[in-house]
Design a protein around this motif. Structure first.
Motif, PDB file in Angstrom:
ATOM      1  N   ALA A  34       0.857  -1.177   0.000  1.00 35.90           N
ATOM      2  CA  ALA A  34       0.000   0.000   0.000  1.00 35.90           C
ATOM      3  C   ALA A  34       0.899   1.235   0.000  1.00 35.90           C
ATOM      4  N   GLY A  35       0.299   2.354  -0.389  1.00 37.24           N
ATOM      5  CA  GLY A  35       1.053   3.600  -0.407  1.00 37.24           C
ATOM      6  C   GLY A  35       2.224   3.546  -1.363  1.00 37.24           C
ATOM      7  N   ALA A  36       1.986   3.039  -2.559  1.00 33.00           N
ATOM      8  CA  ALA A  36       3.035   2.915  -3.585  1.00 33.00           C
ATOM      9  C   ALA A  36       4.233   2.121  -3.069  1.00 33.00           C
ATOM     10  N   GLY A  37       3.943   1.100  -2.271  1.00 35.18           N
ATOM     11  CA  GLY A  37       5.001   0.223  -1.774  1.00 35.18           C
ATOM     12  C   GLY A  37       5.678   0.724  -0.512  1.00 35.18           C
ATOM     13  N   MET A  38       5.172   1.787   0.079  1.00 33.67           N
ATOM     14  CA  MET A  38       5.801   2.317   1.290  1.00 33.67           C
ATOM     15  C   MET A  38       5.488   1.448   2.512  1.00 33.67           C
ATOM     16  N   VAL A  39       4.433   0.653   2.415  1.00 33.52           N
ATOM     17  CA  VAL A  39       4.086  -0.301   3.473  1.00 33.52           C
ATOM     18  C   VAL A  39       3.880  -1.656   2.809  1.00 33.52           C
ATOM     19  N   THR A  40       4.552  -2.668   3.349  1.00 34.03           N
ATOM     20  CA  THR A  40       4.429  -4.034   2.841  1.00 34.03           C
ATOM     21  C   THR A  40       4.112  -4.960   4.007  1.00 34.03           C
ATOM     22  N   VAL A  41       3.108  -5.795   3.817  1.00 35.49           N
ATOM     23  CA  VAL A  41       2.727  -6.793   4.818  1.00 35.49           C
ATOM     24  C   VAL A  41       2.904  -8.162   4.181  1.00 35.49           C
ATOM     25  N   LEU A  70      -2.541   2.544   5.890  1.00 36.40           N
ATOM     26  CA  LEU A  70      -1.740   1.827   4.896  1.00 36.40           C
ATOM     27  C   LEU A  70      -1.436   0.405   5.345  1.00 36.40           C
ATOM     28  N   ILE A  71      -1.233   0.195   6.632  1.00 37.22           N
ATOM     29  CA  ILE A  71      -0.993  -1.165   7.134  1.00 37.22           C
ATOM     30  C   ILE A  71      -2.237  -2.027   6.919  1.00 37.22           C
ATOM     31  N   VAL A  72      -3.391  -1.473   7.225  1.00 41.70           N
ATOM     32  CA  VAL A  72      -4.650  -2.201   7.015  1.00 41.70           C
ATOM     33  C   VAL A  72      -4.833  -2.521   5.527  1.00 41.70           C
ATOM     34  N   ALA A  73      -4.553  -1.548   4.666  1.00 36.94           N
ATOM     35  CA  ALA A  73      -4.714  -1.759   3.223  1.00 36.94           C
ATOM     36  C   ALA A  73      -3.729  -2.803   2.699  1.00 36.94           C
ATOM     37  N   ALA A  74      -2.490  -2.768   3.175  1.00 39.58           N
ATOM     38  CA  ALA A  74      -1.497  -3.749   2.740  1.00 39.58           C
ATOM     39  C   ALA A  74      -1.887  -5.149   3.212  1.00 39.58           C
ATOM     40  N   HIS A  75      -2.421  -5.245   4.415  1.00 40.11           N
ATOM     41  CA  HIS A  75      -2.872  -6.544   4.930  1.00 40.11           C
ATOM     42  C   HIS A  75      -4.016  -7.087   4.075  1.00 40.11           C
ATOM     43  N   ALA A  76      -4.963  -6.220   3.739  1.00 42.46           N
ATOM     44  CA  ALA A  76      -6.088  -6.648   2.898  1.00 42.46           C
ATOM     45  C   ALA A  76      -5.600  -7.113   1.530  1.00 42.46           C
ATOM     46  N   ASP A  77      -4.609  -6.432   0.985  1.00 42.76           N
ATOM     47  CA  ASP A  77      -4.043  -6.811  -0.311  1.00 42.76           C
ATOM     48  C   ASP A  77      -3.399  -8.192  -0.223  1.00 42.76           C
TER      49      ASP A  77
END
Length: 106
Positions: A34-41, A70-77
């Motif tokens: 998320a955030g153009a790769g600024m957060v990765t889960v 962004l953490i929530v969005a990366a987790h969902a992804d």
């Protein structure tokens, strides 16, 4: 009686293949960004979070809400990727037969 014996043998084979698939899924990892790769889960195949990477530029006290989102969005992804991989493996395992609603491997 032959049909029943054959059906039981097929059920045992399917069960063995499902155990193999479970082991493959447990070893698999998926990354969500998320955030153009600024957060990765990173999640394993069971959907358990195994890692989080946050770009240092996001570690500002006044931007904590953005980071949380962004953490929530990366987790969902990542979770979506795990679920898609699971569907693909199940389709391959069952030959495209529909899976009953609520059926869980783990």
């Amino acid at each position: 009686m032959k049909n029943f014996t054959q059906m039981m043998k097929q059920a045992q084979e399917l069960q063995g293949r499902m155990h193999e698939m479970q082991a493959e899924m447990e070893a698999m990892t998926c990354e969500g960004r998320a955030g153009a790769g600024m957060v990765t889960v990173t999640l394993n195949g069971k959907g358990e979070m195994t890692g989080v990477a946050i770009d240092a530029s996001m570690l500002k006290p006044d931007e904590s809400e953005i980071l949380e989102d962004l953490i929530v969005a990366a987790h969902a992804d990542a979770k979506g990727k795990v679920e898609e991989a699971m569907k693909e493996k199940m389709a391959a395992l069952t030959g495209g037969l529909p899976i009953p609603p609520g059926f869980k491997l783990f």
